[in-house]
Design a protein around this motif. Structure first.
Motif, mmCIF file in Angstrom:
data_model
loop_
_atom_site.group_PDB
_atom_site.id
_atom_site.type_symbol
_atom_site.label_atom_id
_atom_site.label_comp_id
_atom_site.label_asym_id
_atom_site.label_seq_id
_atom_site.Cartn_x
_atom_site.Cartn_y
_atom_site.Cartn_z
ATOM 1 N N TYR A 33 0.838 -1.201 0.000
ATOM 2 C CA TYR A 33 0.000 0.000 0.000
ATOM 3 C C TYR A 33 0.877 1.257 0.000
ATOM 4 C CZ TYR A 33 -3.755 3.206 1.265
ATOM 5 O OH TYR A 33 -4.668 4.231 1.260
ATOM 6 N N GLY A 34 0.561 2.194 -0.896
ATOM 7 C CA GLY A 34 1.245 3.477 -0.933
ATOM 8 C C GLY A 34 2.599 3.454 -1.613
ATOM 9 N N GLN A 35 2.948 2.348 -2.275
ATOM 10 C CA GLN A 35 4.220 2.266 -2.978
ATOM 11 C C GLN A 35 3.999 2.413 -4.484
ATOM 12 O OE1 GLN A 35 5.510 -1.620 -1.360
ATOM 13 N NE2 GLN A 35 7.006 -0.514 -0.132
ATOM 14 N N GLY A 59 -0.462 -0.985 -8.707
ATOM 15 C CA GLY A 59 -1.867 -0.782 -8.373
ATOM 16 C C GLY A 59 -2.431 0.404 -9.132
ATOM 17 N N TYR A 62 -4.551 5.634 -6.973
ATOM 18 C CA TYR A 62 -3.480 6.535 -6.546
ATOM 19 C C TYR A 62 -4.009 7.560 -5.549
ATOM 20 C CZ TYR A 62 -0.940 4.674 -10.573
ATOM 21 O OH TYR A 62 -0.337 3.839 -11.474
ATOM 22 N N ASN A 75 -2.256 1.949 -4.607
ATOM 23 C CA ASN A 75 -2.768 0.831 -3.820
ATOM 24 C C ASN A 75 -3.636 -0.039 -4.713
ATOM 25 O OD1 ASN A 75 -5.822 1.470 -3.280
ATOM 26 N ND2 ASN A 75 -4.746 3.400 -2.879
ATOM 27 N N TRP A 76 -3.877 -1.259 -4.264
ATOM 28 C CA TRP A 76 -4.610 -2.221 -5.077
ATOM 29 C C TRP A 76 -6.118 -2.093 -4.917
ATOM 30 C CZ3 TRP A 76 -2.031 -4.398 -8.817
ATOM 31 C CH2 TRP A 76 -0.644 -4.506 -8.685
ATOM 32 N N THR A 78 -9.379 -0.140 -2.067
ATOM 33 C CA THR A 78 -9.868 0.313 -0.766
ATOM 34 C C THR A 78 -11.225 -0.361 -0.553
ATOM 35 O OG1 THR A 78 -11.033 2.238 -1.670
ATOM 36 C CG2 THR A 78 -8.710 2.544 -1.062
ATOM 37 N N SER A 116 2.957 -7.051 1.793
ATOM 38 C CA SER A 116 1.920 -6.316 2.498
ATOM 39 C C SER A 116 0.575 -6.449 1.771
ATOM 40 C CB SER A 116 2.353 -4.852 2.656
ATOM 41 O OG SER A 116 1.530 -4.156 3.545
ATOM 42 N N GLN A 117 -0.054 -5.335 1.389
ATOM 43 C CA GLN A 117 -1.329 -5.415 0.676
ATOM 44 C C GLN A 117 -1.199 -6.199 -0.621
ATOM 45 O OE1 GLN A 117 -2.893 -2.049 -1.530
ATOM 46 N NE2 GLN A 117 -4.891 -2.230 -0.538
ATOM 47 N N THR A 121 -3.588 -9.337 -2.859
ATOM 48 C CA THR A 121 -3.892 -9.192 -4.280
ATOM 49 C C THR A 121 -3.263 -10.316 -5.083
ATOM 50 O OG1 THR A 121 -4.115 -6.784 -4.134
ATOM 51 C CG2 THR A 121 -3.589 -7.699 -6.296
#
Length: 213
Positions: A33-35, A59, A62, A75-76, A78, A116-117, A121
């Motif tokens: 997330y956030g990368q 992802g 944005y 991110n992938w 929310t 992580s996230q 996925t």
């Protein structure tokens, strides 16, 4: 009335080099997330070679990482319109693999790493993708809880699955560890994780050990 519309969409990805078609191994690496893929893939570039290709999808959602300006991360999904995001991810990743693998007469072995996230996925997509995954690495993350477990069990029957966890990872709880252990059991897979001293990160020395296995 709220409806949906399907249309062509551009998505980003990064790749370690242009495929020659002679590579024996493909690593598909999912950021957290956030990368962003362009920075995440750098951790894997030491393993780029004539035999190994690294592919980092990005992802498609944005946002600013702080306030309303500055650094942007991807991110992938929310919780908002979650199911639509999942299906969009599947279509994107399926098409990406078609584009990459058309370069090969003999397909390389496919390895997947989700951080992580990106781990959730990766497991959602890999459990549905028509191809075979040789190794699945879940780093500082785990299986998505909404997999179709009977299908996933069959899909991953010949896949080596490794969980990688840091001892100081503030995002990993004992409850989540126990839940992932249960999910490993559903798949009849070894749930013993690879533990390293560190937090929510991919230390180079630990990554080297995982990539070498």
């Amino acid at each position: 009335m709220k409806n949906t519309l399907t249309f062509p969409y551009q998505a980003q990805y990064c790749i370690s080099h242009s495929p020659s078609g002679n590579e024996n191994h493909l690593w598909l690496v999912f950021h957290g997330y956030g990368q962003l893929a362009e920075f995440f893939i750098r951790k894997f570039l030491p393993y780029d070679s004539n035999e190994t290709l690294i592919l980092a999808p990005e992802g498609t959602n944005y946002g600013y990482l702080k306030d309303f300006q500055g650094r942007v991360g991807a991110n992938w999904m929310t919780k908002h319109e979650r199911e639509i995001a999942i299906e969009n991810n599947h279509r994107y990743l399926d098409q990406l693999m078609v584009e990459i693998l058309k370069n090969f007469e003999v397909l390389p072995t496919i390895n997947v790493l989700g951080f992580s996230q990106g781990a959730a996925t990766a497991t959602r997509w890999a459990s549905r993708w028509e191809g075979q995954i040789r190794r699945l690495i879940l780093w500082s993350g785990g299986f998505a809880h909404d997999l179709q477990w009977n299908l996933a069990k069959e899909k991953f029957s010949n896949t080596e699955i490794i969980s990688v966890l840091g001892t100081k990872d503030e995002l990993i709880t004992q409850e989540s560890i126990e839940k992932q252990r249960e999910l490993f059991q559903l798949l009849e897979k070894d749930s013993k994780p690879f533990i390293f001293e560190g937090g929510h990160e991919l230390p180079a020395e630990v990554l080297k050990k995982i990539m070498a296995q």
